[in-house]
Scaffold this motif. Structure first.
Motif, short mmCIF file in Angstrom:
data_model
loop_
_atom_site.label_atom_id
_atom_site.label_comp_id
_atom_site.label_asym_id
_atom_site.label_seq_id
_atom_site.Cartn_x
_atom_site.Cartn_y
_atom_site.Cartn_z
N ASP A 88 38.98 46.18 37.75
CA ASP A 88 40.13 45.30 37.48
C ASP A 88 40.25 44.26 38.60
O ASP A 88 40.45 44.61 39.76
N THR A 89 40.13 42.97 38.27
CA THR A 89 40.18 41.91 39.29
C THR A 89 41.52 41.17 39.30
O THR A 89 41.65 40.16 40.00
N ARG A 90 42.52 41.65 38.59
CA ARG A 90 43.80 40.91 38.52
C ARG A 90 44.50 40.85 39.87
O ARG A 90 45.04 39.80 40.23
N THR A 91 44.50 41.93 40.62
CA THR A 91 45.14 41.91 41.93
C THR A 91 44.39 41.00 42.89
O THR A 91 44.99 40.31 43.72
N LEU A 92 43.07 40.97 42.78
CA LEU A 92 42.28 40.03 43.59
C LEU A 92 42.64 38.59 43.26
O LEU A 92 42.76 37.75 44.17
N ALA A 93 42.82 38.30 41.98
CA ALA A 93 43.20 36.94 41.58
C ALA A 93 44.57 36.57 42.16
O ALA A 93 44.78 35.45 42.63
N GLU A 94 45.49 37.54 42.14
CA GLU A 94 46.82 37.31 42.72
C GLU A 94 46.72 37.05 44.22
O GLU A 94 47.37 36.14 44.76
N ALA A 95 45.88 37.85 44.90
CA ALA A 95 45.71 37.67 46.34
C ALA A 95 45.06 36.33 46.65
O ALA A 95 45.43 35.66 47.63
N ARG A 96 44.14 35.90 45.82
CA ARG A 96 43.47 34.61 46.03
C ARG A 96 44.47 33.47 45.91
O ARG A 96 44.45 32.51 46.70
N TYR A 143 37.50 32.61 50.35
CA TYR A 143 36.07 32.75 50.13
C TYR A 143 35.60 34.20 50.20
O TYR A 143 34.61 34.57 49.57
N SER A 144 36.32 35.03 50.94
CA SER A 144 36.01 36.47 50.93
C SER A 144 36.23 37.05 49.54
O SER A 144 35.41 37.83 49.03
N ILE A 145 37.34 36.67 48.92
CA ILE A 145 37.62 37.14 47.56
C ILE A 145 36.59 36.58 46.59
O ILE A 145 36.11 37.28 45.70
N ASP A 146 36.23 35.32 46.77
CA ASP A 146 35.20 34.73 45.90
C ASP A 146 33.89 35.51 46.00
O ASP A 146 33.17 35.66 45.00
N GLY A 147 33.56 35.99 47.20
CA GLY A 147 32.35 36.79 47.36
C GLY A 147 32.40 38.04 46.50
O GLY A 147 31.40 38.41 45.86
N ILE A 148 33.56 38.71 46.46
CA ILE A 148 33.71 39.90 45.62
C ILE A 148 33.58 39.53 44.15
O ILE A 148 32.94 40.24 43.36
N LEU A 172 44.05 45.77 48.55
CA LEU A 172 44.48 46.54 47.39
C LEU A 172 43.72 46.07 46.14
O LEU A 172 43.31 46.89 45.31
N GLY A 173 43.52 44.76 46.05
CA GLY A 173 42.74 44.23 44.94
C GLY A 173 41.32 44.76 44.95
O GLY A 173 40.73 45.04 43.89
N GLY A 174 40.75 44.90 46.15
CA GLY A 174 39.41 45.46 46.26
C GLY A 174 39.35 46.89 45.75
O GLY A 174 38.39 47.28 45.07
#
Length: 536
Positions: free
Chosen positions: A193-201, A214-219, A183-185
């Motif tokens: 918007d990267t806020r949902t990615l930060a929450e998922a991380r 590390y997958s999220i870090d790649g994004i 969903l963050g993606g």
């Protein structure tokens, strides 16, 4: 689980320990250890275990192979699992295999992989609903969300919301975290918007899900590249790539290498881009889902920053061939953005083709939408609608306000036709783009902007900054900034006319610079000078 696997009182106890241990090791990043336990599975064969239990263990190994990016090994484990269950398997066991097989199918090179993955995942969802299999349902809806991105971002989000609700209802924190990551993606693709990615991380860190972190870090690395934050992208990518390589997380490593190649390309550094592309290929990138992204975000942009549109067009043609042979679920490869703009500018795409591309879900993603809006502006200008064209150009500017490289490159690309058709602010765009690319040490685009400004009768301020880019060995010999620009292009064995076209100077001026370079570098002739350039 390790202890039980080694000293379990019976075969069933050891099988249960192995079934728990395999995903645990994969989720925490110890992929090699997990794959090494295939030997333990072979020891259990013939120990009285039933076919469903053995099939479940092979399916677990297939999941591990998927995390490691080893699709061939994963498909082999799926085939073993299906063989154990026979031609008419119980739906419950078959669903568990189907959902893992769908993830592997999506990573396996082939022309119909997205369709085949979709059929498998739909079958798994049907079985999961009939037999109340919440884990299978979550895994299947997650992948369905990934596949739905091509059709509709809202539909994709709805699939992932289904996962979140199911995971919360049944206490499945890993599945919740995976859905939150997907969903963050979508939020990042749609609006940056990267806020949902930060929450998922944060959730992945709490759960110890190292591959997801590390997958999220790649994004986030790619996000920094698109934002023009190249130093931050490099710093984050170094840590991420080191850990992904150490943990044998091949898909993550490939994605980070793609982002690093894009970073080099967006800075006009072809040599660095080529080195990273070679590393990407060594990592098994050919045929991967990341390959079209590599060409679209790196190869195409590098060519455009060299003012080499024919080369950019060839890169885009290769993207189209690749995605026909190996469909991808990544959508920033240029087909729905900069490729459309270039086709419109070249006159090979008109309003009908524009509508076809613009109506696709991928064209609404923020990075792509900027170029789509510029393509619309060009067409509106040609249709005699300057006010509407200007409005579309302003919307494009607002869409790309966070993406300086794309914004200024877009303005450079459309300025000439905007001036000819009487819309937008081509002179202001060219001045801003010239300043940006001059400061970024991208001489070809800066030179093109100056040439276009002269062409529309606007005064141009000359620059001779950038001597810091000249290697010390050449700078001490008195090589000037313009001579160094010519020197760099000699590595490609270009003619004087081709170099002149790239740098917006005359062939006679190029000839003078080459003669000066031969003298200053003590080279016997042009061929030797070209070899010296290529070596650097």
């Amino acid at each position: 689980a390790e202890r039980l696997l080694a000293t379990g009182p019976d075969t069933l106890a050891r099988a249960e320990a192995l079934e728990a241990l395999l995903p645990a090791l994969a989720e925490t990043g110890d992929v090699e250890r997990a794959l090494s336990l295939a030997d333990s599975l072979r020891e259990l064969v013939g120990g009285g275990l039933g076919a469903p239990r053995l099939a479940a263990l092979h399916t677990r190994l297939a999941q591990v192979a998927h995390v490691a990016g080893r699709w061939a090994d994963g498909n082999d484990q799926i085939a073993r699992a299906r063989s154990l269950l026979g031609p008419e398997p119980d739906e419950v066991y078959a669903a568990q295999i189907d959902v893992v097989a769908a993830h592997l199918t999506l990573d396996t090179p082939g022309p119909n992989r997205t369709q085949r993955a979709g059929k498998l995942v739909s079958r798994a969802i049907d079985a999961a609903e009939r037999h109340d299999l919440p884990l299978v349902a979550c895994q299947a809806w997650e992948l369905l969300g990934v596949l739905a991105r091509e059709r509709d971002l809202s539909e994709a989000s709805a699939c992932l919301q289904q996962v979140l609700e199911t995971a919360d209802r049944h206490g499945l924190p890993l599945q919740r975290m995976y859905a939150l990551t997907r969903l963050g993606g979508i939020h990042w693709l749609a609006a940056g918007d990267t806020r949902t990615l930060a929450e998922a991380r944060e959730e992945a860190q709490r759960l110890g899900a190292v591959p997801v972190v590390y997958s999220i870090d790649g994004i986030l690395v790619l996000n920094k590249v698109l934002l023009g934050e190249f130093a931050g992208a490099r710093e984050l990518s170094e840590e991420c790539l080191t850990m992904a390589t150490r943990l044998r997380l091949t898909p993550v490593a490939r994605y980070v290498l793609m982002a690093r190649a894009a970073s080099a390309a967006h800075q006009g550094d072809r040599a660095a881009m080529d080195r990273t592309v070679a590393e990407f290929r060594r990592m098994g990138g050919t045929g991967s889902q990341e390959e079209p992204l590599l060409l679209g975000l790196a190869g195409v942009f590098c060519a455009l920053l060299e003012e080499d549109r024919p080369r950019a067009a060839r890169e885009l043609d290769e993207v189209r061939v690749l995605t026909a042979e190996n469909p991808t679920t990544f959508h920033l490869d240029g087909r729905h953005g900069v490729g459309l703009l270039l086709d419109v500018l070249a006159g090979t795409a008109g309003r009908e083709r524009f509508r076809e591309v613009a109506n696709a879900s991928a064209a609404q993603m923020r990075w792509n939408r900027h170029f789509v809006l510029l393509a619309d502006a060009v067409l509106l200008g040609r249709e005699g609608k300057p006010s509407a064209a200007t409005e579309a150009a302003h919307e494009a500017h607002d869409t790309a306000v966070a993406h300086p490289t794309a914004r200024h490159l877009g303005h450079r690309l459309v300025a000439e036709t905007a001036h000819a058709d009487g819309w937008g602010e081509p002179e202001a765009w060219l001045r801003e783009a010239e300043h940006h690319f001059q400061q970024a040490s991208v001489p070809a685009v800066a030179g093109a902007c100056r040439a276009l400004l002269r062409g529309i009768g606007a005064p141009v301020r000359q620059h001779r900054a950038g001597s810091n880019r000249i290697p010390a060995s050449l700078r001490t010999r008195g090589v000037t900034v313009r001579e160094y620009e010519v020197f760099q292009l000699l590595a490609e064995r270009l003619s004087n006319k081709a170099i002149a076209t790239r740098l917006y100077i005359s062939p006679r001026t190029v000839e003078k610079h080459i003669a000066s370079l031969i003298t200053k570098t003590d080279q016997p002739n042009r061929t030797a000078l070209c070899e010296l350039s290529a070596s650097q």
